[in-house]
Structure formats: C-alpha cells, structure tokens
Design an enzyme around this catalytic site. Structure first.
Site, PDB file in Angstrom:
ATOM      1  N   GLU A 124      48.940  46.857  24.659  1.00 32.85           N
ATOM      2  CA  GLU A 124      48.101  47.167  23.514  1.00 32.85           C
ATOM      3  C   GLU A 124      46.994  48.136  23.897  1.00 32.85           C
ATOM      4  OE1 GLU A 124      46.971  43.349  21.940  1.00 32.85           O
ATOM      5  OE2 GLU A 124      48.952  43.077  21.051  1.00 32.85           O
ATOM      6  N   CYS A 176      40.256  51.786  24.105  1.00 31.87           N
ATOM      7  CA  CYS A 176      40.357  50.746  25.136  1.00 31.87           C
ATOM      8  C   CYS A 176      41.786  50.733  25.672  1.00 31.87           C
ATOM      9  CB  CYS A 176      39.989  49.394  24.523  1.00 31.87           C
ATOM     10  SG  CYS A 176      40.072  48.044  25.702  1.00 31.87           S
ATOM     11  N   CYS A 187      48.649  40.118  33.072  1.00 28.34           N
ATOM     12  CA  CYS A 187      47.563  40.116  34.050  1.00 28.34           C
ATOM     13  C   CYS A 187      47.739  38.940  34.997  1.00 28.34           C
ATOM     14  CB  CYS A 187      46.212  40.007  33.343  1.00 28.34           C
ATOM     15  SG  CYS A 187      44.799  40.253  34.449  1.00 28.34           S
ATOM     16  N   CYS A 192      41.910  34.440  34.067  1.00 31.63           N
ATOM     17  CA  CYS A 192      40.627  33.978  33.543  1.00 31.63           C
ATOM     18  C   CYS A 192      40.907  32.994  32.407  1.00 31.63           C
ATOM     19  CB  CYS A 192      39.804  35.162  33.039  1.00 31.63           C
ATOM     20  SG  CYS A 192      39.477  36.373  34.334  1.00 31.63           S
ATOM     21  N   CYS A 209      40.705  34.044  28.539  1.00 37.59           N
ATOM     22  CA  CYS A 209      41.322  35.307  28.116  1.00 37.59           C
ATOM     23  C   CYS A 209      42.769  35.094  27.693  1.00 37.59           C
ATOM     24  CB  CYS A 209      41.249  36.330  29.240  1.00 37.59           C
ATOM     25  SG  CYS A 209      42.014  37.911  28.816  1.00 37.59           S
ATOM     26  N   GLY A 246      45.261  43.706  31.566  1.00 36.48           N
ATOM     27  CA  GLY A 246      45.461  43.924  32.994  1.00 36.48           C
ATOM     28  C   GLY A 246      44.172  44.111  33.766  1.00 36.48           C
ATOM     29  N   SER A 283      36.422  48.399  33.898  1.00 35.53           N
ATOM     30  CA  SER A 283      35.910  47.051  34.106  1.00 35.53           C
ATOM     31  C   SER A 283      36.822  46.303  35.067  1.00 35.53           C
ATOM     32  CB  SER A 283      35.857  46.313  32.770  1.00 35.53           C
ATOM     33  OG  SER A 283      35.430  44.982  32.964  1.00 35.53           O
ATOM     34  N   SER A 288      32.938  42.134  35.508  1.00 33.73           N
ATOM     35  CA  SER A 288      32.969  40.930  34.682  1.00 33.73           C
ATOM     36  C   SER A 288      32.390  39.769  35.476  1.00 33.73           C
ATOM     37  CB  SER A 288      34.408  40.621  34.254  1.00 33.73           C
ATOM     38  OG  SER A 288      34.877  41.646  33.408  1.00 33.73           O
ATOM     39  N   ASN A 320      30.482  36.850  34.088  1.00 28.80           N
ATOM     40  CA  ASN A 320      30.989  35.710  33.301  1.00 28.80           C
ATOM     41  C   ASN A 320      30.499  34.323  33.708  1.00 28.80           C
ATOM     42  OD1 ASN A 320      32.385  37.498  31.745  1.00 28.80           O
ATOM     43  ND2 ASN A 320      34.327  37.237  32.808  1.00 28.80           N
ATOM     44  N   ASN A 351      35.469  35.509  22.031  1.00 25.23           N
ATOM     45  CA  ASN A 351      36.407  35.724  20.934  1.00 25.23           C
ATOM     46  C   ASN A 351      37.475  34.645  21.066  1.00 25.23           C
ATOM     47  OD1 ASN A 351      35.252  38.212  19.828  1.00 25.23           O
ATOM     48  ND2 ASN A 351      35.863  39.103  21.781  1.00 25.23           N
ATOM     49  N   CYS A 395      37.774  41.869  22.723  1.00 24.75           N
ATOM     50  CA  CYS A 395      37.854  41.537  24.153  1.00 24.75           C
ATOM     51  C   CYS A 395      38.578  40.213  24.352  1.00 24.75           C
ATOM     52  CB  CYS A 395      36.464  41.372  24.759  1.00 24.75           C
ATOM     53  SG  CYS A 395      35.432  42.812  24.677  1.00 24.75           S
TER      54      CYS A 395
END
Ligand code: SAH
Length: 388
Positions: free
Chosen positions: A96, A131, A138, A142, A145, A189, A219, A242, A244, A318, A361
């Site tokens: 994407e 983006c 990935c 995380c 995510c 990724g 990032s 990141s 976090n 999100n 995100c």
C-alpha cells in the site's frame, strides 16, 4: 513479446542502463534517454520511449524488457482527501502507498498543513505527502501495528520502491520538483531491513524523479547498526525513529526488537547521528491509553531525548482489528504533549490521515482484506469510503 520472462527497466540507474544499451550496440547517450523516460516522463511502456529509434524499442521488447511499473489495483479515497492505493506487484504480492494532499509527515510534522483546501476548484493541493512501503509485510512485530500481522513476505526491489511513487504521481498527474511532493518512507515494512534497496531507490528518486532529499523522511523502528550507516550516506532523507515507549521494560513489551537493540543502544545511535545544518531528528511516539501515555512516561521521554536536537511526533493509536490497545482520550494526549513542551521538547500531535479508509499510521495491511475493510470502515463515523 515474450510475456513469460519480463525484465523491468524501472529501478535501473544510469550505470546499469549504460551497460544495457551497450549490450544492444546502441550509443552511450541512449542510457540517459531511457533514464529520463523512466523517471522524468514516467512512461508506462518501453514502446513509448519516443526518444529511442523504433528498432531499438522493438529490440528491447523482443528481449523481454518492459518498464515494469507496478499497477494500481485499487484506490480508496478518504473524507479528508487521503488516498490509499493498493499496488499490485509482478509476482502477485501487493503493498500500500498513501497519498496525503496538503502535507503532514514531511514538514512541520504537526499536521498543521493538513486539510486546508481539499476541494479547491483548479488545484486541489499546494503540496502533498506520499507514504511509501519498503517491504511486503514486516518482520518487526510491533504489537500495536496491523502490518505486523502479515508477517514478513519479502523485500521490495529498487524498481518496486521507485515504481510505487511513479505510479501514484502518474495517477495524480503531478511532477516534482514543480509539484511539491514530500516522501515519507513510513508505509509497510522496515526500510532499514531492506537497506540497500531503500538507499538505491532514494538515489533514483532524487536524481531521476527530482524529489529533493530535503523533502524525504525515513522512519525506522530502531535498527541501530543501520542508523550509523545511514548517518554516513552522502545522499539521505531526514531520520525519524519510532520510540513508542519511555523505558526498556515497556518498549520490549511493545516492540520485541528492543531486546536486540535497547534504549541505551538506540539513544547512543541517535546522539551520534550527524545532523545537518538546522536539521532535527524526529522521534515518533504512538500513544496507547494507560500503557505508555502517563505523565511519568512523558517525563522519561524528556530524559531520553535531553541534549538531542529533536522533536517528538505524538500519534494517538489508530485502532484496528486484533489490536489489544485503546486510543487515548484527547486530554491524555494533550497532557503528554504539555509535559514535553514544558520541558522544552518540541512536540506535535500528528493529525490522523485517512483513518476512515485504513490509511493511517499502522493500518496498512493490504489486499485480500480490502473488502473486509470496506465493511469495517463503512461503520466508522468519519464518512463512508469510496472504492474507485
Ligand atoms: N517500520 C518503520 C516504518 C513504519 S512508520 C517504523 O517502525 O518506524 C509507521 C509509524 O507508525 C511508526 O512510527 C509506528 O510506530 C507508527 N504506528 C504503527 N502502528 C500504529 C498504530 N496502530 N497507530 C498509530 N501509529 C502507529
């Protein structure tokens, strides 16, 4: 044309194109012509590289060379103007890519440019942020995510990274550098686990597509050795890390890679990172309700970043299916920001873009789920998506 064995021109640099034209017995300057056609004009078929003589175009096609631009399989348009593209790759995989008119992510980082003039008459935007994905799936895992749930499928090739950008620019009918396009390598990724291809793609995007490196940000989840390598690159985007979490115990729980590279190692790399004139490092911090969003956490972040020329981008979670965390209440987000600001740490709350179409995100999870997406998003209050 031999359909079965296609070789993509997209992704090749000038030196590789030089070898190619030599192989075809063509003069050296043809390499530059192909380079311009691929990255400046962004042709979709080798047959339409009008600078080349007809017989050379036929010879290229005859030996299975094609542009190799990835196809846009599907497009979702958000109420806020964000467009989520599903990009189909040659082997049936997909990634994407997200187009955000009016910025966010690349510049102020606070979303202040976002959503200003979405339905202007002649021109819909003054600037936009793209983006970009670097891998199919990935490996970093995380816990908050959605991309993580896919697992790691494969790295994107140089041509697939650059090709995503070209395909979307074609669809939006814009051309840098006249059109002010920012790139953020913040899609699916971990770019620093596909480091060589990522760096080679950056070079083509700067030299071929003409997007200045100052308009690009990458990032990383914190692949420490690559942060050092990246600092030494002659041509590089800006760096976002990141973070976090504010301590090792918490970070290891949210991001398993913290067991390999902990906060001491990560912050040492951040401190050693050679910033350019006026450049700042960005730390991203996903806020999870009552997990990492307390004033104590905020004060720990202040201590971590002390002495680094940096800003912190706060991202309220999100939400997504299967994600066992909650989006913090606005008061907690603003409280966290206030603690950072009071300690002199620049802090911005990133405005979510395209949440209603699963483009924000941590929400990129591609393809097969596309139809399920449409149903989920139809229930969100923000506005029904349009699949185009
Ligand atoms: N792998 C890289 C590039 C992805 S960037 C990295 O981790 O940095 C994606 C950004 O979105 C990261 O800062 C990540 O922490 C954040 N993110 C991931 N999932 C999220 C979610 N569900 N809500 C909000 N932000 C999220």
């Amino acid at each position: 044309m031999n359909e079965s064995k296609q070789t993509a021109l997209m992704g090749l640099g000038l030196s590789e194109l030089s070898l190619l034209v030599e192989d075809f017995g063509q003069p050296h300057y043809r390499a530059q012509q192909i380079f311009e056609a691929l990255y400046r004009q962004r042709v979709v078929a080798a047959e339409s590289i009008s600078a080349l003589p007809q017989d050379f175009r036929q010879a290229l096609a005859g030996r299975g060379y094609s542009v190799g631009l990835p196809a846009i399989a599907k497009k979702f348009v958000s109420a806020d103007g964000t467009v989520r593209y599903l990009i189909a790759l040659a082997d049936g995989q997909s990634v994407e890519t997200v187009w955000m008119p009016e910025g966010d992510g690349g510049e102020a980082g606070d979303g202040s440019e976002a959503g200003l003039e979405l339905s202007g008459t002649s021109r819909k935007w003054n600037r936009a942020t793209l983006c970009v994905s670097s891998q199919v799936g990935c490996a970093v895992d995380c816990q908050f995510c959605l991309t993580a749930a896919l697992g790691m499928k494969r790295n994107l090739t140089v041509g697939e990274i650059v090709g995503q950008v070209c395909a979307v620019l074609n669809d939006q009918r814009v051309s840098p550098p006249d059109a002010r396009v920012n790139l953020v390598f913040m899609g699916m990724g971990e770019p620093f686990l596909n480091y060589e291809n990522f760096i080679r793609a950056v070079r083509l995007l700067v030299e071929g597509v003409k997007i200045p490196e100052s308009r690009m940000t990458v990032s990383t989840a914190g692949i420490v050795p690559r942060i050092f390598d990246f600092g030494a690159e002659p041509l590089r985007p800006k760096l976002a890390i990141s973070l976090n979490a504010s301590n090792n115990e918490l970070r290891a729980r949210l991001m398993p890679l913290n067991r390999k590279w902990n906060l001491e190692a990560l912050m040492a790399a951040a401190r050693a990172f050679p910033l350019r004139h006026r450049e700042k490092l960005t730390f991203e911090y996903v806020l999870l309700q009552e997990v990492n969003d307390s004033p104590v956490n905020a004060r720990e972040v202040v201590e971590l970043v002390r002495g680094i020329r940096a800003k912190v981008n706060l991202i309220a979670l999100n939400a997504g299916p299967g994600i066992a965390f909650r989006t913090p209440e606005e008061g907690r987000v603003l409280g966290f920001q206030k603690t950072l600001l009071a300690a002199g740490v620049p802090a911005f709350v990133r405005r979510p873009r395209g949440r209603d179409i699963y483009a924000a995100c941590g929400q990129l999870k591609r393809t097969i789920e596309a139809d399920a997406d449409s149903q989920e998003i139809a229930q969100t209050p923000i506005g029904a998506p349009r699949a185009v």
